[in-house]
Every structure is written in C-alpha cells, then in structure tokens.
Design a protein around this motif. Structure first.
Motif, mmCIF file in Angstrom:
data_model
loop_
_atom_site.group_PDB
_atom_site.id
_atom_site.type_symbol
_atom_site.label_atom_id
_atom_site.label_comp_id
_atom_site.label_asym_id
_atom_site.label_seq_id
_atom_site.Cartn_x
_atom_site.Cartn_y
_atom_site.Cartn_z
ATOM 1 N N TYR A 72 -0.157 0.442 4.232
ATOM 2 C CA TYR A 72 -1.032 -0.729 4.278
ATOM 3 C C TYR A 72 -0.954 -1.419 2.921
ATOM 4 O O TYR A 72 -1.218 -0.799 1.887
ATOM 5 N N THR A 73 -0.586 -2.726 2.915
ATOM 6 C CA THR A 73 -0.514 -3.497 1.684
ATOM 7 C C THR A 73 -1.813 -4.261 1.504
ATOM 8 O O THR A 73 -2.262 -4.969 2.410
ATOM 9 N N LEU A 74 -2.419 -4.133 0.335
ATOM 10 C CA LEU A 74 -3.724 -4.728 0.066
ATOM 11 C C LEU A 74 -3.610 -6.194 -0.322
ATOM 12 O O LEU A 74 -2.722 -6.577 -1.082
ATOM 13 N N LEU A 104 0.940 3.408 -3.970
ATOM 14 C CA LEU A 104 2.276 3.025 -4.412
ATOM 15 C C LEU A 104 2.197 1.815 -5.333
ATOM 16 O O LEU A 104 1.369 0.933 -5.145
ATOM 17 N N SER A 105 3.058 1.773 -6.315
ATOM 18 C CA SER A 105 3.107 0.655 -7.239
ATOM 19 C C SER A 105 4.549 0.406 -7.614
ATOM 20 O O SER A 105 5.359 1.327 -7.683
ATOM 21 N N LYS A 110 2.691 4.076 -12.483
ATOM 22 C CA LYS A 110 1.373 3.550 -12.150
ATOM 23 C C LYS A 110 0.877 4.019 -10.779
ATOM 24 O O LYS A 110 -0.292 3.967 -10.506
ATOM 25 N N GLY A 111 1.761 4.439 -9.892
ATOM 26 C CA GLY A 111 1.331 4.933 -8.586
ATOM 27 C C GLY A 111 0.648 6.280 -8.727
ATOM 28 O O GLY A 111 1.058 7.118 -9.515
ATOM 29 N N LYS A 112 -0.417 6.494 -7.984
ATOM 30 C CA LYS A 112 -1.179 7.739 -8.090
ATOM 31 C C LYS A 112 -1.244 8.422 -6.727
ATOM 32 O O LYS A 112 -1.398 7.783 -5.711
ATOM 33 N N LYS A 113 -1.168 9.746 -6.757
ATOM 34 C CA LYS A 113 -1.399 10.538 -5.564
ATOM 35 C C LYS A 113 -2.860 10.953 -5.552
ATOM 36 O O LYS A 113 -3.419 11.274 -6.599
ATOM 37 N N ARG A 144 -0.757 -3.759 -4.057
ATOM 38 C CA ARG A 144 -0.215 -2.405 -3.939
ATOM 39 C C ARG A 144 -0.248 -1.945 -2.488
ATOM 40 O O ARG A 144 -0.960 -2.484 -1.662
ATOM 41 N N THR A 145 0.493 -0.893 -2.230
ATOM 42 C CA THR A 145 0.574 -0.333 -0.887
ATOM 43 C C THR A 145 -0.030 1.059 -0.880
ATOM 44 O O THR A 145 0.227 1.854 -1.781
#
Length: 170
Positions: A72-74, A104-105, A110-113, A144-145
């Motif tokens: 899902y892209t915000l 995802l970034s 920058k992407g975080k789990k 971001r997704t």
C-alpha cells in the motif's frame, strides 16, 4: 475532575483524548498499554483511517504453505496506532499464518521493519474486540510503501486480513 474535562485543556476544541484512552476490555489502571500524552499529541485533529491488507470486502486467500506480499502506497503521512489480524483456522496452540510488516523507502537505510522476522498471527496483532496498541505510534511518511508479507502455515487454504489503524491528514 473527569478525563473529558482534563482533555479539553490539553487539546482545545476536542472533547476526548486523541487516541481514545477508553479501551472496552480494561480500565486505565489495567495492564493495557496506552501511549503517553506526549506520544498522543500528534494525533489530535487528524482523521482516523484504516489500511486494510487482504481486501475491503473479503480476506485474501492464500494457498497451502504459500507466501504473499501485499503493498500500500501512502498519499500522506500516516500515524499507526493499532494492529489487528484475522485468519481462519488459527488458535494460540496452532497459528494460521506468519506476518511481517515493513516500511519501504527509496532512501537507503530509511526503511524500517516492524519485526525482525515473520511472527505468528496470534502474537503479532490483536482482534477487532481487542486491538494491539503500539507502544509508540509509528509514522509512515507520505510516498512510502507499506509491505505486508503473509505466509500460510496450514495445509489448506487460509483467509487472512491485516488492518493497521491510525490517523492521517487529508
């Protein structure tokens, strides 16, 4: 002084706390965690929003022992407050699926789990009656997704739905 009266001084024009401190299954003194007033402040004045992974009408069907990824892209900043998961044929003794959520970034690092590995659905999120509140609301930035990975642990088809609730600006 009631909590409704106190919250008017903290958030002018709002009759209640931004997160809705009143959970239906516990009192404020119970073990149910509610983020601090400072963590709830950015939620004030924003519109509640649910991001549903697995379809708005029905859950996503996952074949036996298969993995699926939903994205899902915000459109704007989204602050996640609760997570809910439903899966057919699952219980605490034998979970139905494993779930992982990642921000995802395109920027490196920058992407975080939200978890370091896939987690059983009964441990990952709450249900509609008892949602899992995040200790600290997590902000997903605009553009971001969100990636949700679901692995079916059953030998039959499993229907799964993941809902991340929070607030966002329109």
């Amino acid at each position: 002084m009631s909590i409704f009266t106190q919250s008017r001084f903290r958030f002018p024009g709002r009759p209640r706390h931004a997160l809705g401190v009143y959970v239906p299954y516990g009192k404020l003194s119970s073990r149910v965690y509610v983020p601090t007033r400072r963590d709830r402040a950015p939620l004030a004045g924003k519109r509640p929003f649910d991001i549903v992974f697995g379809g708005a009408q029905d859950e996503v069907s996952i074949a036996a022992s298969q993995t699926t990824e939903l994205r899902y892209t915000l459109q704007s900043d989204f602050i996640a407050t609760t997570i809910m998961v439903s899966a057919t044929s699952s219980s605490q003794a034998s979970p139905g699926c494993r779930i992982g959520v990642k921000d995802l970034s395109t920027m490196p690092g920058k992407g975080k789990k939200l978890s370091n590995t896939l987690v059983n659905n009964v441990n990952w999120g709450g249900s509609g009656q008892k949602p899992k509140f995040l200790r600290k609301p997590y902000t997903f930035k605009a553009g971001r997704t969100i990636l949700v990975t679901i692995t079916n642990l059953r030998t039959t088809t499993n229907k799964v739905q993941v809902v991340i609730s929070g607030v966002w600006d329109e």
